[in-house]
Design an enzyme around this catalytic site. Structure first.
Site, PDB file in Angstrom:
ATOM      1  N   LYS A  19       8.106 -16.568   0.541  1.00  0.00           N
ATOM      2  CA  LYS A  19       7.406 -15.818  -0.496  1.00  0.00           C
ATOM      3  C   LYS A  19       8.412 -15.207  -1.464  1.00  0.00           C
ATOM      4  O   LYS A  19       9.496 -14.790  -1.078  1.00  0.00           O
ATOM      5  CB  LYS A  19       6.551 -14.733   0.151  1.00  0.00           C
ATOM      6  CG  LYS A  19       5.637 -13.987  -0.806  1.00  0.00           C
ATOM      7  CD  LYS A  19       4.764 -12.995  -0.042  1.00  0.00           C
ATOM      8  CE  LYS A  19       3.867 -12.195  -0.968  1.00  0.00           C
ATOM      9  NZ  LYS A  19       3.008 -11.246  -0.218  1.00  0.00           N
ATOM     10  N   SER A 105      -1.791 -11.378  -0.934  1.00  0.00           N
ATOM     11  CA  SER A 105      -0.870 -11.741  -1.991  1.00  0.00           C
ATOM     12  C   SER A 105       0.002 -12.950  -1.633  1.00  0.00           C
ATOM     13  O   SER A 105       0.733 -13.457  -2.490  1.00  0.00           O
ATOM     14  CB  SER A 105       0.043 -10.560  -2.315  1.00  0.00           C
ATOM     15  OG  SER A 105       0.809 -10.197  -1.169  1.00  0.00           O
ATOM     16  N   SER A 129      -2.371  -9.577   3.657  1.00  0.00           N
ATOM     17  CA  SER A 129      -1.877 -10.608   2.736  1.00  0.00           C
ATOM     18  C   SER A 129      -1.453 -11.906   3.386  1.00  0.00           C
ATOM     19  O   SER A 129      -1.116 -12.856   2.682  1.00  0.00           O
ATOM     20  CB  SER A 129      -0.708 -10.047   1.909  1.00  0.00           C
ATOM     21  OG  SER A 129      -1.152  -9.014   1.069  1.00  0.00           O
TER      22      SER A 129
END
EC number: 6.3.5.7
Length: 471
Positions: A19, A105, A129
Site C-alpha cells: 500500500k 482505504s 480498511s
C-alpha cells in the site's frame, strides 16, 4: 547452474504489493496525495524489510484513499480503484464491466490480489480498511492485534488505531506472512513488549488447546453480536452468513447470542478520535521540510510562513483530508474537547469492556479484575470468537467517469460503510475477513471473525473453517 540462496526462506517466490502509505526506499511513497506526489522514502518500513529478508519480491505500490482516509478508495490523486471482480460466467469485456468500489482505504491492495497481480498485499487497517475491501473483492483480509506488527515506516493517519494488514486469497497465505511480520520492533513506540506477547499466547492457549478443530467442533462457542445487524444492513448479505454459521453448527459449534451495548456508538467515537489524531499527524506537511510547496501569490506577504503553510496545504490535501483535519482540530479545541474527544475516549473504553465481557479468554492488557461472582455467572455465556457480516452490503457502484460526483463522495453513506468493522479497531482486537459466498446481485459477501487481543492464531484457525464452509 548455482541454486538460489533463498530457496529455504518462508516467502521465497512470493510476490507482494505494498500500500502506498508504507515506506519503500526503491519506489515512491505518495499516500495517493498531491502533497507527497514526488516523495521517495530514504528507508524501508520494518514490514517491508522483514518481507524482503523472508525472500518475498516487492513488485509495486497500490492505490489507496489519500493518507488512508476513506472507505471506498475514491479519495485518491490517482483516481478511484475499480473492483476487478466479475460475476461468474460474465460475457462482458474487461473494459465494459460494471464499475464498483474495491473498498477502502486499502482497495488497491485488495484489487491487486483479486486480479491475481500478486500473491499477497500489505495494507493498513484503521477502522476496517483491510476487512471492507476483502469483503467487496471476495478475498481474505486480516487486521492483527494492535501492537503486534511494527508500524515503523507506516505513514500515520491515526496512531492509536493504525495497523498493518495482510491480504491474500487464502487464510494459509495470510498466516504465513503474519508469522514473518509478528516480531517486536524497538523502533515502534506502540509495539507490545515480548513479555506481554508471551503472556497473551499462554493465556489464549489455555482456553483454546482443548478444542479439536477437526471434523468435530464440539466445545467451540461462537458469539453472534446482536448489535451488528443495523437497519442499514442489506438483507442480501445474510444468506451467506447463515450458511457459514449453519455449517459450523452442524459440526458441533455452539452459536451464542451476544450483546455489545456500546457498539452503536462506535462509529461516532471512531470518527472523532481518528479525525483528531489525523489533524495532529497532518501538521507535519507544511511545505517547508518536505512534500509539496506552493509559494503565496504575488499580492500575499511572502515573508509570513503561515502563508506558505496555508497555500501548500490547500493545494496538497484533497477535500476529504481537509474535512477531517478541520473536524479533528475542532474536536481538540478547549470548547469541544470534553464533549467530543474525551467523550469518544470514554465510549472506546466501554467498547473494550463489552468485548472483554463477551470473550472467554481474558484480556492481558486490561488492568481491571472481575469479581468471582460475576465471573462465574458470565463464564457459561462467554465465547471464543465473534462472527458477523463484514459490510452492510456488497460493493457499492462507483460514479460514472466524468460525472459531478466522480472522485468525490461526501454523503453519509460513505461513512456508514465502516459501521461493522470499527468496534474491533477501537478495541485493538484481531479481526479476519473471509469471503462467505455471493449476494443476490452475484457480488462477494464477507464475514468477519473477531477474537480477544493476542488470540490471532485462534482467529486465523476459525477463519480457515469459515472459508472452507464457503468454498
Amino acid at each position: 547452474m548455482p541454486q538460489s540462496t533463498d530457496v529455504g526462506l518462508p516467502l521465497h517466490n512470493v510476490s507482494v504489493a505494498v500500500k502506498d502509505n508504507i515506506c519503500t526506499s526503491t519506489m515512491p511513497t505518495t499516500c495517493s496525495s498531491a502533497m507527497l506526489q514526488n516523495f521517495t522514502s530514504p528507508f524501508d518500513a520494518t514490514v517491508v524489510t522483514l518481507m524482503r529478508q523472508a525472500g518475498a519480491a516487492i513488485i509495486g505500490k497500490t492505490n489507496c484513499d489519500e493518507f488512508g482516509m476513506g472507505s471506498l478508495n475514491t479519495y485518491s490523486v490517482h483516481g478511484p480503484v475499480i473492483n476487478p471482480f466479475q460475476t461468474p460466467h460474465s460475457t462482458v469485456s474487461w473494459v465494459d464491466r460494471e464499475r464498483r468500489s474495491a473498498g477502502g482505504s486499502s482497495g488497491g491492495s485488495a484489487a491487486a490480489v483479486a486480479a491475481d497481480m500478486c500473491n499477497v498485499a500489505l495494507g493498513t487497517d484503521t477502522g476496517g480498511s483491510t476487512r471492507l475491501p476483502a469483503s467487496y473483492c471476495g478475498i481474505v483480509g486480516f487486521k492483527p492485534s494492535y501492537g503486534l506488527i511494527s508500524r515503523w515506516g507506516v505513514v500515520s493517519y491515526a496512531d492509536s488505531l493504525d495497523c498493518v494488514g495482510i491480504m491474500a486469497r487464502a487464510v494459509d497465505d495470510v498466516e504465513k506472512v503474519f508469522d514473518v511480520l509478528v516480531e517486536y520492533d524497538p523502533k515502534d513506540p506502540t509495539a507490545v513488549r515480548p513479555a506481554t506477547r508471551r503472556k497473551a499466547s499462554q493465556v489464549c492457549d489455555e482456553h483454546y488447546k482443548h478444542l479439536n478443530l477437526g471434523d468435530s467442533l464440539v466445545g467451540l462457542r461462537i458469539g453472534i453480536p446482536q448489535e451488528y445487524f443495523p437497519a442499514e444492513l442489506n438483507t442480501s448479505v445474510l444468506g451467506p452468513l447463515r450458511q457459514v454459521l449453519a455449517h459450523l453448527q452442524s459440526r458441533g459449534a455452539q452459536l451464542v447470542p451476544v450483546s455489545l451495548p456500546s457498539a452503536p456508538y462506535a462509529l461516532s467515537a471512531y470518527y472523532v478520535i481518528s479525525s483528531a489524531e489525523a489533524s495532529s499527524n497532518m501538521a507535519r506537511y507544511d511545505g517547508i521540510q518536505y512534500g509539496l510547496r506552493v509559494d503565496p501569490p504575488a499580492e500575499a506577504d511572502k515573508t509570513k510562513t503561515a502563508n506558505v503553510y496555508a497555500h501548500s496545504r490547500s493545494a496538497g490535501f484533497g477535500k476529504e483530508v481537509q474535512k477531517r483535519i478541520l473536524l479533528g482540530t475542532y474536536a481538540l479545541t478547549a470548547d469541544a474537547f470534553d464533549n467530543y474527544f474525551l467523550q469518544a475516549q470514554r465510549v472506546r473504553k466501554l467498547i473494550r469492556q463489552d468485548f472483554d465481557r463477551a470473550f472467554r479468554v481474558p484480556n492481558v492488557l486490561s488492568s481491571q479484575t472481575t469479581s468471582p461472582s460475576s465471573a462465574s455467572q458470565a463464564e457459561s455465556d462467554r465465547v471464543h470468537v465473534l462472527i458477523h457480516p463484514s459490510a452492510i452490503r456488497t460493493a457499492p457502484p462507483l460514479p460514472a467517469p466524468g460525472s459531478a460526483t466522480d472522485g468525490e463522495g461526501g454523503t453519509l453513506d460513505t461513512y456508514v460503510q465502516d459501521v461493522l468493522t470499527v468496534p474491533a479497531s477501537l478495541a485493538g482486537l484481531p479481526a479476519l475477513g473471509v469471503s462467505a459466498g455471493f449476494g443476490e446481485d452475484g457480488w462477494p459477501v464477507g464475514v468477519s471473525i473477531v477474537g480477544q487481543w493476542g488470540c490471532d492464531k485462534m482467529v486465523l484457525d476459525i477463519g480457515r473453517l469459515c472459508a472452507e464452509c464457503a468454498a
